[in-house]
Design an enzyme around this catalytic site. Structure first.
Site, mmCIF file in Angstrom:
data_model
loop_
_atom_site.group_PDB
_atom_site.id
_atom_site.type_symbol
_atom_site.label_atom_id
_atom_site.label_comp_id
_atom_site.label_asym_id
_atom_site.label_seq_id
_atom_site.Cartn_x
_atom_site.Cartn_y
_atom_site.Cartn_z
ATOM 1 N N GLY A 119 0.818 -1.047 -0.032
ATOM 2 C CA GLY A 119 -0.123 0.253 0.128
ATOM 3 C C GLY A 119 0.803 1.246 -0.131
ATOM 4 N N GLY A 120 1.812 1.002 1.136
ATOM 5 C CA GLY A 120 2.886 2.222 0.986
ATOM 6 C C GLY A 120 4.097 1.893 1.748
ATOM 7 N N MET A 121 5.013 2.738 1.580
ATOM 8 C CA MET A 121 6.292 2.423 2.032
ATOM 9 C C MET A 121 6.915 3.582 2.396
ATOM 10 S SD MET A 121 8.931 0.303 2.875
ATOM 11 C CE MET A 121 10.188 1.063 3.636
ATOM 12 N N GLU A 122 7.401 3.921 3.793
ATOM 13 C CA GLU A 122 7.682 5.035 4.308
ATOM 14 C C GLU A 122 9.113 5.333 3.833
ATOM 15 O OE1 GLU A 122 7.374 1.796 5.587
ATOM 16 O OE2 GLU A 122 8.685 1.372 7.363
ATOM 17 N N HIS A 163 -0.567 6.847 7.867
ATOM 18 C CA HIS A 163 0.427 5.804 8.332
ATOM 19 C C HIS A 163 1.701 5.872 8.034
ATOM 20 C CE1 HIS A 163 1.258 1.325 9.211
ATOM 21 N NE2 HIS A 163 1.881 1.672 8.407
ATOM 22 N N GLU A 164 2.057 6.298 6.537
ATOM 23 C CA GLU A 164 3.553 6.343 6.349
ATOM 24 C C GLU A 164 4.118 7.568 6.709
ATOM 25 O OE1 GLU A 164 4.412 3.696 4.956
ATOM 26 O OE2 GLU A 164 2.296 2.743 4.321
ATOM 27 N N HIS A 179 5.437 6.915 10.049
ATOM 28 C CA HIS A 179 6.587 6.239 10.308
ATOM 29 C C HIS A 179 7.860 7.283 10.188
ATOM 30 C CE1 HIS A 179 6.169 2.076 9.897
ATOM 31 N NE2 HIS A 179 5.293 2.060 8.852
ATOM 32 N N GLU A 190 5.790 -1.155 13.330
ATOM 33 C CA GLU A 190 4.233 -1.022 12.682
ATOM 34 C C GLU A 190 3.332 -0.784 13.580
ATOM 35 O OE1 GLU A 190 3.948 -0.647 9.773
ATOM 36 O OE2 GLU A 190 5.893 -1.266 8.749
ATOM 37 N N ASP A 236 10.294 -11.599 5.937
ATOM 38 C CA ASP A 236 9.007 -11.210 5.115
ATOM 39 C C ASP A 236 7.881 -12.178 5.851
ATOM 40 O OD1 ASP A 236 7.835 -9.648 3.253
ATOM 41 O OD2 ASP A 236 7.632 -11.711 2.181
ATOM 42 N N TYR A 269 1.160 -5.135 13.358
ATOM 43 C CA TYR A 269 0.332 -4.039 13.239
ATOM 44 C C TYR A 269 -0.708 -3.790 14.096
ATOM 45 C CZ TYR A 269 2.518 -3.500 8.629
ATOM 46 O OH TYR A 269 3.380 -3.338 7.608
ATOM 47 N N ARG A 272 -0.614 -5.298 -5.828
ATOM 48 C CA ARG A 272 -0.879 -5.006 -4.136
ATOM 49 C C ARG A 272 -0.856 -6.193 -3.644
ATOM 50 N NH1 ARG A 272 -4.300 -0.307 -1.087
ATOM 51 N NH2 ARG A 272 -3.422 -0.928 1.165
HETATM 52 N N1 BES Z 1 6.639 -0.567 6.135
HETATM 53 C C1 BES Z 1 5.465 -0.976 5.625
HETATM 54 C C2 BES Z 1 5.592 -1.725 4.515
HETATM 55 C C3 BES Z 1 6.480 -3.159 4.660
HETATM 56 C C4 BES Z 1 6.439 -3.818 5.679
HETATM 57 C C5 BES Z 1 7.472 -3.419 3.577
HETATM 58 C C6 BES Z 1 7.355 -4.948 5.762
HETATM 59 C C7 BES Z 1 8.274 -4.416 3.715
HETATM 60 C C8 BES Z 1 8.086 -5.174 4.853
HETATM 61 C C9 BES Z 1 4.341 0.157 5.566
HETATM 62 O O1 BES Z 1 4.520 1.198 6.154
HETATM 63 C C10 BES Z 1 2.802 -0.580 5.525
HETATM 64 O O2 BES Z 1 2.732 -0.840 6.633
HETATM 65 N N2 BES Z 1 2.306 -0.693 4.554
HETATM 66 C C11 BES Z 1 0.910 -0.979 4.704
HETATM 67 C C12 BES Z 1 0.037 0.253 4.569
HETATM 68 C C13 BES Z 1 -0.563 0.485 6.108
HETATM 69 C C14 BES Z 1 -1.783 1.498 5.839
HETATM 70 C C15 BES Z 1 -0.866 -0.649 7.151
HETATM 71 C C16 BES Z 1 0.612 -1.668 3.296
HETATM 72 O O3 BES Z 1 1.247 -1.535 2.394
HETATM 73 O O4 BES Z 1 -0.434 -2.277 3.212
HETATM 74 ZN ZN ZN Z 2 3.760 0.735 8.168
#
Ligand code: BES
Ligand code: ZN
Length: 624
Positions: free
Chosen positions: A290-293, A317-318, A321, A340, A397, A405, A578
């Protein structure tokens, strides 16, 4: 931010927040352990660590490779003669030490998902190590898109995804979240494209194709980021703006109109924003998250462009971070919940301030539902439902689930409601300001929690079941309950629909995206095709442009054999990469047809559009 402290000079004085050693040792230990021992990195930072990177690279779309040099300022402790970097699928050409080519370097054995250590002989006088390299086809961080896979269809596109341990597939680096460095970069790209990094960024395409970047604040390597494409910039507030392909720019600027307000709300909560600017880039739909900070520049999926600003909690959210994660960083991936869980808590506080409490509580309840789902799914791996993970010898991962979260969020919210918001906010603000640009272990956080938030009270600490929350599976009984009058309305309307089968009886006039999600999630396990057709015809789920609603609807449709959604499902799976959407939809397809044939038929067409993060998960699901 001043230059990092040279640890050999100050080692006796310096003890970081991440050390789990008792405090008394500060005086007696000669070489204080500045760094937590890396788990998913070959680096041995307590012997030799990087402090600054000068990256000089060429991005070549024809050969789909990045090549150039990574020149590091390093600090080597007295008596040490090796520095170790992480690499994975990199081709190392040459190594230079303080300007002199050296042959004294070695690549170690390949370790699954970790890659290959690059060991370089140095002396404790070595100041700089330069590695000339190029990426290979196996660079899992990189996704090279052909023009067809972009919005504009005319130019190629590249983006990176470094978290958790993929930075080493495009830059040789000490790839542990506990190791920070500042950086500068020179990046050469095709003349008609723009390059952006997690650093100071241009706002216009430079026809020379050459871009310079600077990141003055020290960051861990999982926050290294680069993207290249036909991009434009639109400002939102004084410190905020958005990048996107030309045809997406206007809708992106509309969607994120409240970004500056979010930034101000965040600063009012937990202290000054440390990174100067906050911009978001909207990437093509194959972005696996969804996003990467990435600092200064969040990478985001276009699937949050709903047209009504209803999915912007992701931006909050981002942005959050920027404090939880980028400023105070999890020491290892076992402490991922510190990144998270704190961020989800902070995200919902921002949403509460910019919108209202009802909004934030809807998000919390949807999060609670996700958490219940994950707990069921993890019934046979209870250890993965602990907040503190044990990912030794596992791909990090694997540990990145809703537990970090949402269980993390519910612990923090439970603490907040027990001690009172005022006290909790003082504690959190101190957590961010007092530990800025440092790493944090779960253990250190628990010490701070007891000492600072609970005034050292063992009884309070036990009463709040903090240890159980962190070190045991499942959800402790003292979790707070969240209520939502807006969701209660949805439940009542859903009941009357199910009683009558008539969508005309329900009043949905003022429903928001989150209410619709609650409506769909609360459908009984079996819904008749007639009922699905009735709500689809009335509310238009199959043709919705809202990705969250669509994904929920598609799963429901597959589970109940509602064929009119099939084409939309197929189109969605081919267009969107996604992972959060893909796994439940493919999962439902597999459940409906355990031979996996229908899922595999779609996957064969869709896979070329997916990033390795998504294909790694889906290949396993589909036995590819
Ligand atoms: N940092 C994460 C994405 C991530 C986590 C990438 C672990 C690689 C390994 C990012 O901040 C995130 O949590 N994205 C969520 C969005 C959110 C609103 C919960 C996503 O991508 O769904
Ligand atoms: Zn996150």
């Amino acid at each position: 931010m001043s230059k990092p402290i040279y640890l050999f000079a100050f080692s006796a004085l310096f003890i970081s927040a991440c050390s789990s050693e008792p405090k008394e040792e500060t005086e007696v230990v000669v070489e204080t352990q500045k760094y937590a021992i890396p788990i998913h990195s070959f680096a041995q930072p307590n012997k030799a660590a990087v402090t600054h990177l000068n990256l000089d690279i060429l991005v070549d779309f024809d050969s789909k490779a990045i090549s150039g040099s990574a020149t590091y300022d390093v600090v080597v402790n007295a008596g040490e003669n090796r520095i170790v970097f992480d690499t994975r699928n990199l081709s190392i050409k040459e190594v230079t030490i303080d300007g002199m080519i050296t042959k004294n370097w070695w690549l170690g054995p390949l370790k699954e998902f970790m890659g290959v250590p690059l060991e370089i002989e140095v002396t404790d006088n070595t100041k700089q190590v330069s590695i000339e390299y190029s990426t290979t086809e196996g660079a899992e961080a990189l996704q090279w898109l052909n023009p067809q896979q972009t919005a504009g269809k005319e130019h190629p596109f590249l983006f990176t995804q470094s978290q958790a341990i993929l930075a080493r597939t495009w830059i040789p680096c000490q790839d542990s979240p506990g190791i920070r460095y500042t950086y500068e970069a020179t990046v050469k790209v095709p003349n008609d494209l723009m390059a952006l990094m997690s650093a100071t960024n241009p706002t216009k395409i430079d026809s020379s194709g050459k871009y310079n970047f600077e990141m003055k604040q020290p960051i861990p390597s999982y926050l290294m980021a680069l993207t290249v494409g036909d991009l434009r910039f639109a400002p939102i507030g004084d410190e905020t703006g958005v990048y996107a392909e030309p045809s997406v720019l206007e809708s992106a600027a509309y969607e994120f109109a409240d970004m500056q307000k979010m930034l101000e709300a965040a600063e009012a909560l937990y202290g000054k924003y440390a990174w100067e600017r906050y911009d978001v880039i909207v990437l093509p739909p194959s972005f696996p998250f969804g996003g990467m900070e990435n600092p200064r520049l969040t990478f985001a999926t276009p699937t949050i462009l709903a047209g009504d600003r209803s999915l912007t909690a992701l931006v909050a959210h981002e942005l959050a971070h920027s404090w939880s994660g980028n400023l105070v960083t999890n020491s290892t991936w076992n402490d991922f919940w510190l990144n998270e869980g704190f961020t989800v808590y902070f995200e919902r506080r921002i949403m509460e301030d910019v919108y209202d409490k009802d909004y934030a509580n809807m998000l919390a309840i949807l999060g609670w539902q996700d958490l219940q789902h994950t707990l069921e799914e993890f019934a046979d791996v209870p250890n993965d439902t602990k907040l503190k993970l044990d990912l030794d010898n596992r791909d990090p991962d694997d540990g990145m689930s809703d537990i970090a979260y949402e269980k993390g969020y519910f612990l923090l919210r439970t603490l907040e409601e027990n001690v009172g918001r005022e006290k909790f906010d003082v504690f959190l603000k101190e957590h961010f300001t007092g530990n800025a640009f440092k790493t944090m272990t779960t253990e250190q956080f628990l010490v701070n929690l007891k000492e600072q938030l609970l005034d050292g009270s063992e009884e309070k600490y036990a009463e709040l079941k903090v240890k159980q929350w962190v070190y045991e599976p499942g959800i402790p009984s003292n979790v707070v309950a969240v209520e939502s009058p807006l969701f209660a309305q949805v439940e009542a309307q859903l009941d009357s629909f199910l009683a009558t089968g008539n969508p005309a009886v329900i009043d949905t006039a003022k429903w928001t995206t989150h209410q619709w999600l609650h409506f769909l999630r609360n459908m009984p396990e079996e819904v008749s095709v007639e009922n699905l057709a009735a709500i689809d015809n009335t509310f238009g789920f199959t043709k919705t442009g809202n990705s969250e609603i669509a994904a929920e609807w598609y799963v429901l449709s597959i589970e109940n054999n509602y064929a009119p959604a099939n084409q939309a499902i197929k189109d969605f799976l081919i267009r969107v990469g996604r992972r959060k959407f893909l796994t439940p939809i493919y999962g439902a397809l597999i459940k409906a047809d355990p031979s996996k044939e229908s899922a595999k038929a779609i996957y064969a067409k869709a896979r070329p559009n997916y990033h390795s993060v998504s294909t790694n998960t889906l290949d396993a699901m589909l036995d590819i």
